[in-house]
Structure formats: C-alpha cells, structure tokens
Write a protein that holds these residues in place. Sequence first.
Motif, PDB file in Angstrom:
ATOM      1  N   UNK A  25      -8.939  52.279  22.980  1.00 17.83           N
ATOM      2  CA  UNK A  25      -9.555  51.256  23.820  1.00 17.83           C
ATOM      3  C   UNK A  25     -10.816  51.777  24.480  1.00 17.83           C
ATOM      4  N   UNK A  26     -10.715  53.015  24.961  1.00 19.05           N
ATOM      5  CA  UNK A  26     -11.859  53.604  25.644  1.00 19.05           C
ATOM      6  C   UNK A  26     -13.056  53.710  24.687  1.00 19.05           C
ATOM      7  N   UNK A  27     -12.775  54.190  23.464  1.00 17.76           N
ATOM      8  CA  UNK A  27     -13.849  54.342  22.484  1.00 17.76           C
ATOM      9  C   UNK A  27     -14.448  52.985  22.109  1.00 17.76           C
ATOM     10  N   UNK A  28     -13.593  51.996  21.937  1.00 20.43           N
ATOM     11  CA  UNK A  28     -14.067  50.662  21.567  1.00 20.43           C
ATOM     12  C   UNK A  28     -14.922  50.076  22.689  1.00 20.43           C
ATOM     13  N   UNK A  29     -14.480  50.274  23.921  1.00 16.05           N
ATOM     14  CA  UNK A  29     -15.249  49.776  25.068  1.00 16.05           C
ATOM     15  C   UNK A  29     -16.601  50.454  25.164  1.00 16.05           C
ATOM     16  N   UNK A  30     -16.576  51.765  24.969  1.00 15.48           N
ATOM     17  CA  UNK A  30     -17.805  52.541  25.059  1.00 15.48           C
ATOM     18  C   UNK A  30     -18.812  52.032  24.029  1.00 15.48           C
ATOM     19  N   UNK A  31     -18.317  51.802  22.833  1.00 16.23           N
ATOM     20  CA  UNK A  31     -19.169  51.325  21.757  1.00 16.23           C
ATOM     21  C   UNK A  31     -19.730  49.939  22.077  1.00 16.23           C
ATOM     22  N   UNK A  32     -18.864  49.099  22.615  1.00 13.41           N
ATOM     23  CA  UNK A  32     -19.289  47.746  22.968  1.00 13.41           C
ATOM     24  C   UNK A  32     -20.356  47.786  24.062  1.00 13.41           C
ATOM     25  N   UNK A  33     -20.180  48.711  25.022  1.00 17.63           N
ATOM     26  CA  UNK A  33     -21.168  48.874  26.088  1.00 17.63           C
ATOM     27  C   UNK A  33     -22.530  49.233  25.504  1.00 17.63           C
ATOM     28  N   UNK A  34     -22.531  50.197  24.590  1.00 16.30           N
ATOM     29  CA  UNK A  34     -23.790  50.631  23.982  1.00 16.30           C
ATOM     30  C   UNK A  34     -24.407  49.490  23.183  1.00 16.30           C
ATOM     31  N   UNK A  35     -23.537  48.778  22.439  1.00 19.36           N
ATOM     32  CA  UNK A  35     -24.019  47.687  21.605  1.00 19.36           C
ATOM     33  C   UNK A  35     -24.675  46.585  22.449  1.00 19.36           C
ATOM     34  N   UNK A  36     -24.022  46.229  23.561  1.00 17.32           N
ATOM     35  CA  UNK A  36     -24.558  45.199  24.443  1.00 17.32           C
ATOM     36  C   UNK A  36     -25.884  45.650  25.054  1.00 17.32           C
ATOM     37  N   UNK A  37     -25.905  46.907  25.494  1.00 14.63           N
ATOM     38  CA  UNK A  37     -27.131  47.459  26.070  1.00 14.63           C
ATOM     39  C   UNK A  37     -28.252  47.447  25.040  1.00 14.63           C
ATOM     40  N   UNK A  38     -27.888  47.715  23.785  1.00 18.78           N
ATOM     41  CA  UNK A  38     -28.880  47.765  22.714  1.00 18.78           C
ATOM     42  C   UNK A  38     -29.506  46.387  22.479  1.00 18.78           C
ATOM     43  N   UNK A  39     -28.679  45.347  22.492  1.00 17.12           N
ATOM     44  CA  UNK A  39     -29.221  43.989  22.325  1.00 17.12           C
ATOM     45  C   UNK A  39     -30.225  43.676  23.421  1.00 17.12           C
ATOM     46  N   UNK A  41     -31.959  45.858  25.221  1.00 16.54           N
ATOM     47  CA  UNK A  41     -33.130  46.723  25.068  1.00 16.54           C
ATOM     48  C   UNK A  41     -34.051  46.207  23.968  1.00 16.54           C
ATOM     49  N   UNK A  42     -33.454  45.658  22.904  1.00 19.12           N
ATOM     50  CA  UNK A  42     -34.272  45.099  21.821  1.00 19.12           C
ATOM     51  C   UNK A  42     -35.037  43.872  22.315  1.00 19.12           C
ATOM     52  N   UNK A  43     -34.351  43.034  23.078  1.00 18.99           N
ATOM     53  CA  UNK A  43     -35.009  41.836  23.597  1.00 18.99           C
ATOM     54  C   UNK A  43     -36.184  42.202  24.505  1.00 18.99           C
ATOM     55  N   UNK A  44     -36.013  43.274  25.268  1.00 13.47           N
ATOM     56  CA  UNK A  44     -37.067  43.685  26.201  1.00 13.47           C
ATOM     57  C   UNK A  44     -38.036  44.708  25.598  1.00 13.47           C
ATOM     58  N   UNK A  45     -37.860  44.988  24.304  1.00 13.01           N
ATOM     59  CA  UNK A  45     -38.715  45.941  23.586  1.00 13.01           C
ATOM     60  C   UNK A  45     -38.746  47.310  24.282  1.00 13.01           C
ATOM     61  N   UNK A  46     -37.572  47.831  24.604  1.00 13.83           N
ATOM     62  CA  UNK A  46     -37.479  49.082  25.367  1.00 13.83           C
ATOM     63  C   UNK A  46     -37.297  50.330  24.508  1.00 13.83           C
ATOM     64  N   UNK A  47     -37.164  50.156  23.208  1.00 10.93           N
ATOM     65  CA  UNK A  47     -37.052  51.353  22.364  1.00 10.93           C
ATOM     66  C   UNK A  47     -38.423  51.987  22.243  1.00 10.93           C
ATOM     67  N   UNK A  48     -38.427  53.287  22.384  1.00 10.19           N
ATOM     68  CA  UNK A  48     -39.685  54.013  22.378  1.00 10.19           C
ATOM     69  C   UNK A  48     -39.753  54.879  21.120  1.00 10.19           C
ATOM     70  N   UNK A  49     -40.939  55.423  20.854  1.00  6.85           N
ATOM     71  CA  UNK A  49     -41.108  56.304  19.704  1.00  6.85           C
ATOM     72  C   UNK A  49     -41.786  57.583  20.163  1.00  6.85           C
ATOM     73  N   UNK A  50     -41.244  58.719  19.745  1.00  6.51           N
ATOM     74  CA  UNK A  50     -41.930  59.984  19.957  1.00  6.51           C
ATOM     75  C   UNK A  50     -42.450  60.496  18.622  1.00  6.51           C
TER      76      UNK A  50
END
Length: 291
Positions: A25-39, A41-50
């Motif tokens: 459950x913990x792993x699934x939640x963690x993954x879901x948290x990252x996935x939601x945050x990723x959506x 971040x994509x909407x706000x164009x927050x991914x950066x490039x080095x």
Amino acid sequence: HADAAMYAAKGRGRNNFQFFTHELNRLANERLTVETAMRGALERDEFDVHYQPKVDHRRRIIGVEALARWFHPELGTVTPDRFIPIAEEAGLILPLTTAILRRAFAAARQWNRERQTPLRLAVNLSPQLFLGEDIVPHIAGLLSEAQLPASLVELEITENVFLGDGERAIAILRGFKALGCSLAMDDFGTGYSSLGYLRRFPLDIIKIDRSLVTGIEHEGDEAMIARAAISLGQSLLKTVVAEGVENQAQFDFLREQGCDEFQGYLLSRPLPYADFARLLDAETDRSPAAA
Ligand code: C2E
Ligand code: MG
Ligand code: MG
Ligand code: MG
C-alpha cells in the motif's frame, strides 16, 4: 521492493502478511503521489533540462546531452531514474519527452546560431516511447517547429529497445536515419541482449557505460573490459563515446584507446541552461586561431 517484501513476509510467517500489505500500500501510494505531482508539473511546464558537454580528444566541446530535471516543492528533487519509469507506466512519457525536447531543441538552435562549429544535441528516448506509435513523425514535427536541423540531433536509446520485435525496432531506426538524425546506443555494456544487434541495427554511436569506465585507471580487469568494448565499437566503425569520465587518468586511458568523445564530471557536471551557455562563451570557438 515488492519482491523483497514478499520474500521477507514468506520467511517470517503469518504475522508478516500485514506487514506485506502495508508495504504494498505504501509503495502504491508513493507512486500515485509522484504520478499526480507529475501531471501537475507537466501542466505548469515545470520539468527542466540540464546540459552536459561532450568533448573531443582535445577537450573541445562538440556536443551536449540534454538531461531531464525535476524539482517538486514537496517531494524535493526527483531523479530521472525514478520519474522516467513512472512516466512510462502512467502513460505520461510522450507529454514529458515532448516538454523536454521542446526546451532542448530551442536551446540547441540558439547555441548553434552563435557558433562557428556545430554543437550536436543528444537526447534520451525511453524504449516505450521509441517503440510507441508514430514517434518518427512526432519528432520530425518538433524539429521543424524548433527549426533545428535533424543532422544536429543524436537520439540515445538503450538495448531494451531490441528485446522485443527486432524488425519493428529496425524500421523505426531507419525512419530516424531517413530524417537525418544520428542514433546512439546508450549505457553500452550494461544490457542483457546479444551483441548481434550491433551489426544488424543502423547505429552510429556507442556510449560506453560509466560502470565500464570506473576503475580503468588501475590497469586491472576493468581496463581490459573497457579496451575490448572500445575496440568492438571501433571495428564496427561506430563513433565511441565514454561516459562517466571522472578523472584525468581515465580520460588519458580512454584517449589512448582511441575513444572519440568524452563525457563526465571531469569535463563538467550537467548544467542549467545559462551556465552551459557561459561555458560555451568561455571557449575559444569564435576565434579563428583556435582551429
Ligand atoms: P544517461 O542517459 O546514461 O545519462 C548519464 C547519467 O550519468 C546522467 O544522470 C548524468 O548526470 C550522470 N553522469 C554524467 N557524468 C557522470 C560522472 O562523471 N559520474 C557520475 N557518477 N555520473 C555522471 P541523470 O541525469 O541522473 O540521468 C540518469 C538517466 O535517466 C540517464 O542516463 C537517462 O537514461 C535517463 N534520463 C535522463 N533524462 C532523460 C530524458 O529526458 N528522457 C529519458 N527517456 N531518459 C532520461
Ligand atoms: Mg544518455
Ligand atoms: Mg548512459
Ligand atoms: Mg546511464
């Protein structure tokens, strides 16, 4: 993680069933948290490039690799090794890569306007994206949108691309060749597939993985393996790039073995756009005397 948790639970009997479900459950939640945050971040164009330079044997910058970066206010820095697989599973790899490539293509176009010698741009394509629908026309579209010549772009893929339908992979590689891009095998020496693909697939570049570079300066087994990998690439007439070059002794060894290009912390860490631009400015590229 899940496998380890299961084995631990088996070994310790019934009490651990609860531990196991909690852990899952913990792993699934963690993954879901990252996935939601990723959506978000994509909407706000927050991914950066080095940008990390690649240099030739005289340490002149001849190329640059674009590497995705993500800082989230609550999650902190999330590394690409972690968020790329989650993006693949969540069906977000296309929008994510598109955001990364848009930035990197615009940067490469800008830098190439200001230089005399061309600066090649390397970008990473995950297997799922590479083998997905219509990737060639999609990238062709991004190139023309950015007005960046395909000949300046190297596409880095990993061996996993060859594990499935080989014919399909070849067709896609050919599509990219026809477009004018170069193709690089990333992380060479870490995969499980046979070496036969090196002959069968139209690759231009082999990037010797950092794990094969570590320790080569001590002239042991590591040095022999690196030597073999480099000479294999040379025999097949590929451009050989060494990654993860961290010290001068490694650089000297690799140069002596005939490596064509070098990348690693010795030369520079991956840098934000403005810092990489300054690094280019500091080079003598513009002065004719440098040649
Ligand atoms: P990679 O493509 O093999 O990139 C090289 C990685 O090694 C980068 O890690 C880079 O920061 C690191 N590195 C470079 N020189 C040195 C060195 O001298 N020493 C050490 N210890 N490390 C060095 P990073 O940026 O964390 O990226 C990890 C992997 O994530 C990349 O490996 C690539 O497979 C993937 N990745 C990064 N950006 C993207 C992207 O935009 N799309 C996709 N599909 N994958 C990406
Ligand atoms: Mg790479
Ligand atoms: Mg690599
Ligand atoms: Mg790697």
